[in-house]
Design a protein around this motif. Structure first.
Motif, short mmCIF file in Angstrom:
data_model
loop_
_atom_site.label_atom_id
_atom_site.label_comp_id
_atom_site.label_asym_id
_atom_site.label_seq_id
_atom_site.Cartn_x
_atom_site.Cartn_y
_atom_site.Cartn_z
N ASP A 32 0.82 -1.21 0.00
CA ASP A 32 0.00 0.00 0.00
C ASP A 32 0.86 1.27 0.00
OD1 ASP A 32 -2.65 -0.71 -0.29
OD2 ASP A 32 -2.87 -1.27 1.81
N ILE A 33 1.96 1.23 -0.74
CA ILE A 33 2.80 2.42 -0.91
C ILE A 33 2.60 2.98 -2.31
CG2 ILE A 33 5.17 3.31 -1.00
CD1 ILE A 33 5.97 1.15 0.99
N GLN A 34 2.16 4.23 -2.39
CA GLN A 34 1.93 4.89 -3.67
C GLN A 34 3.02 5.94 -3.89
OE1 GLN A 34 -0.52 4.56 -6.29
NE2 GLN A 34 1.08 5.84 -7.20
N GLU A 35 3.73 5.80 -4.98
CA GLU A 35 4.74 6.80 -5.34
C GLU A 35 4.11 7.84 -6.27
OE1 GLU A 35 8.70 6.65 -8.05
OE2 GLU A 35 8.80 5.42 -6.24
N VAL A 36 4.38 9.10 -6.00
CA VAL A 36 3.87 10.20 -6.83
C VAL A 36 5.04 11.09 -7.23
CG1 VAL A 36 2.36 12.23 -6.95
CG2 VAL A 36 1.61 10.19 -5.72
N MET A 37 5.24 11.25 -8.53
CA MET A 37 6.35 12.07 -9.02
C MET A 37 5.90 13.52 -9.21
SD MET A 37 7.73 13.64 -11.91
CE MET A 37 9.36 14.11 -12.44
N LYS A 73 0.24 4.57 2.23
CA LYS A 73 1.50 5.27 2.48
C LYS A 73 1.91 5.99 1.20
CE LYS A 73 2.86 1.37 5.40
NZ LYS A 73 3.74 0.19 5.44
N LEU A 74 2.48 7.17 1.37
CA LEU A 74 2.82 7.99 0.22
C LEU A 74 4.33 8.21 0.15
CD1 LEU A 74 1.52 9.75 -2.07
CD2 LEU A 74 1.65 11.67 -0.46
N LYS A 75 4.89 8.00 -1.03
CA LYS A 75 6.29 8.34 -1.27
C LYS A 75 6.34 9.36 -2.38
CE LYS A 75 9.24 5.28 -3.03
NZ LYS A 75 10.22 4.18 -3.05
N LEU A 76 6.73 10.59 -2.04
CA LEU A 76 6.82 11.65 -3.04
C LEU A 76 8.18 11.61 -3.72
CD1 LEU A 76 5.11 14.54 -1.05
CD2 LEU A 76 4.17 13.29 -2.98
N ILE A 107 10.99 9.23 0.85
CA ILE A 107 11.20 10.30 -0.12
C ILE A 107 12.10 9.77 -1.24
CG2 ILE A 107 13.29 11.30 0.89
CD1 ILE A 107 11.99 14.09 0.33
N LYS A 108 11.94 10.34 -2.41
CA LYS A 108 12.78 9.96 -3.55
C LYS A 108 13.16 11.25 -4.27
CE LYS A 108 12.71 6.80 -7.55
NZ LYS A 108 11.89 5.78 -8.25
N ILE A 109 14.45 11.41 -4.55
CA ILE A 109 14.94 12.65 -5.14
C ILE A 109 15.92 12.33 -6.26
CG2 ILE A 109 16.19 14.81 -4.72
CD1 ILE A 109 15.35 14.59 -1.78
N THR A 110 15.78 13.01 -7.39
CA THR A 110 16.74 12.81 -8.47
C THR A 110 17.97 13.67 -8.25
OG1 THR A 110 15.60 14.50 -9.78
CG2 THR A 110 15.05 12.22 -10.25
N GLU A 111 19.11 13.14 -8.62
CA GLU A 111 20.36 13.90 -8.69
C GLU A 111 20.85 13.73 -10.12
OE1 GLU A 111 21.04 15.81 -6.29
OE2 GLU A 111 21.64 14.82 -4.44
N GLN A 112 21.17 14.82 -10.79
CA GLN A 112 21.53 14.69 -12.20
C GLN A 112 22.52 15.76 -12.61
OE1 GLN A 112 18.05 16.23 -14.74
NE2 GLN A 112 17.01 15.54 -12.89
N ALA A 135 19.57 13.04 7.25
CA ALA A 135 19.26 13.91 8.38
C ALA A 135 18.06 14.80 8.07
CB ALA A 135 20.47 14.77 8.74
N GLY A 136 18.00 15.31 6.84
CA GLY A 136 16.87 16.15 6.44
C GLY A 136 15.55 15.39 6.50
N VAL A 137 15.55 14.16 6.00
CA VAL A 137 14.33 13.34 6.01
C VAL A 137 13.92 13.03 7.45
CG1 VAL A 137 13.35 11.10 5.38
CG2 VAL A 137 14.79 12.33 3.75
#
Length: 397
Positions: A32-37, A73-76, A107-112, A135-137
């Motif tokens: 039940d984890i939904q990822e939203v970009m 559950k939400l993962k942005l 949380i999910k974050i791109t680095e590019q 630490a931020g999360v």
């Protein structure tokens, strides 16, 4: 959800999806984890830095409420680029600036781009930056429940009301900013200025992108990909995706109302969202240079178009500097971060001359009088100038 319209429709779309029984059975198999970009680049290109920042902030709040309503559950997933116009800036501070309750340990974050090498090229810097991220999360997740953490409002009713007042004020600022930003990019002469005053057409020689600069062939701003859009403005030191139209938006909101002026100053001091946004804009302004931008504007053939668009940008730049200093209470831009201020100042003597060389190369190449090996050598020199300016400015795209 990337464009302004996408972000505004995001909560309704998510609710519709979560109401689908077949999809919910699928989601159950995924804990039940939904990822939203969330897309930063196109929303900024679409609505400007202030409106983009607000719509992303508000969409996160509404999406989080929708997820709670359906007990998932939400993962942005934050689709950030390196530059401020694409969601860049200090990651730790950016996480703390998210709406309360939206960072719950996932949380999910791109680095590019050049961010990868600058942050993770060796073990020491990689560990340091990963520690900041973790630490931020953790801090953002804890502050949703506990008061007293740096730059976070406490959870008592008075502070909750204060945060709501801050959000209401910025929603009004965002509406003003959107109209002013669209007033610039919808100007019938704006694209002529952009194509001629920036090296957008020459970027194809870099061969560093997996996609063309345009989605549907050369057309309007909406058809342009965000990376070359931001990259081109950065090269010319206009860097408008990272600050336009901050000054006019704040000026229109405040007017002659001293209470509103104090409110915005309080928002900067106490609200992580605005504090992070204003400090990122300060960084962009410090890297911008209207004298060099003026030089690039001379590449625009039509004098009327050149003068009209450049003067509009220059006027907004001066007003933005004025409002930044007013809000922060500083004498100079980035006085609150002397290390960054000094770093940018030290790089300028190396970067600025390359901008002058680049303008000369663009003028020669566009004259149509160069052929064969002479043209190839000039293109190679131009590409070196682009790489040099990019490396010097750092978070360029």
């Amino acid at each position: 959800f990337e464009t302004i319209d996408d972000l505004r429709r995001a909560p309704a779309i998510l609710k519709s999806l979560l109401s689908n029984h077949t999809y919910r059975r699928y989601l159950a198999k995924r804990d039940d984890i939904q990822e939203v970009m969330l897309g930063y680049s196109d929303s900024c290109k679409d609505g400007g830095i202030l409106t983009s920042s607000w719509e992303l902030y508000y969409a996160q709040k509404m999406i989080t409420e929708a997820a709670a309503e359906y007990k998932i559950k939400l993962k942005l997933f934050h689709g950030r680029g390196g530059t401020v116009g694409r969601g860049g800036g200090p990651t730790h501070k950016a996480i703390l600036a998210q709406p309360r309750g939206t960072v719950n340990g996932l949380i999910k974050i791109t680095e590019q781009g050049e961010v990868i090498s600058s942050k993770y090229a060796n073990l020491g810097t990689a560990l340091y930056n990963l520690n900041l991220l973790v630490a931020g999360v953790m801090e953002a997740a804890l502050s949703s429940q506990e008061p007293g953490l740096p730059l976070r409002l406490s959870r008592d009713q008075k502070s909750k009301k204060q945060e709501e007042d801050f959000e209401g004020a910025f929603e009004e600022i965002s509406g003003i900013s959107y109209r002013l930003y669209r007033g610039l990019i919808d100007d019938p002469d704006f694209l002529t200025y952009f194509y001629q005053a920036t090296p957008i057409e020459e970027l194809e020689h870099l061969k560093i992108g997996s996609r063309p600069a345009y989605r549907k062939g050369k057309g309007g701003v909406e058809d342009m990909r965000a990376i070359p859009w931001v990259f081109s403005w950065n090269q010319t030191r206009h860097i408008i995706p990272g600050w336009y139209p901050f000054g006019s938006s704040l000026m229109a909101f405040i007017g002659n109302d001293a209470a509103r002026e104090r409110l915005v100053q309080e928002m900067y001091a106490k609200w992580p969202f605005l504090n992070n946004l204003v400090d990122n804009i300060q960084m962009v302004i410090a890297k911008s240079d209207m004298h060099i931008a003026r030089l690039y504007s001379t590449l625009v053939k039509d004098k009327k178009i050149r003068e009209k668009i450049y003067k509009k940008i220059h006027k907004e730049f001066k007003l933005t500097v004025k409002m930044l200093l007013n809000i922060t209470g500083q004498k100079r831009v980035l006085d609150n971060d002397p290390l960054l201020q000094r770093s940018i100042a030290m790089r300028r003597p190396s970067i600025d001359p390359v901008n002058y060389i680049q303008v000369a190369l663009l003028r020669r190449l566009r004259s149509g009088r160069m052929h064969g090996s002479e043209r190839e050598k000039s293109i190679a020199a131009l590409m070196m100038s682009i790489n040099c300016i990019s490396a010097g400015l750092r978070n360029t795209g």
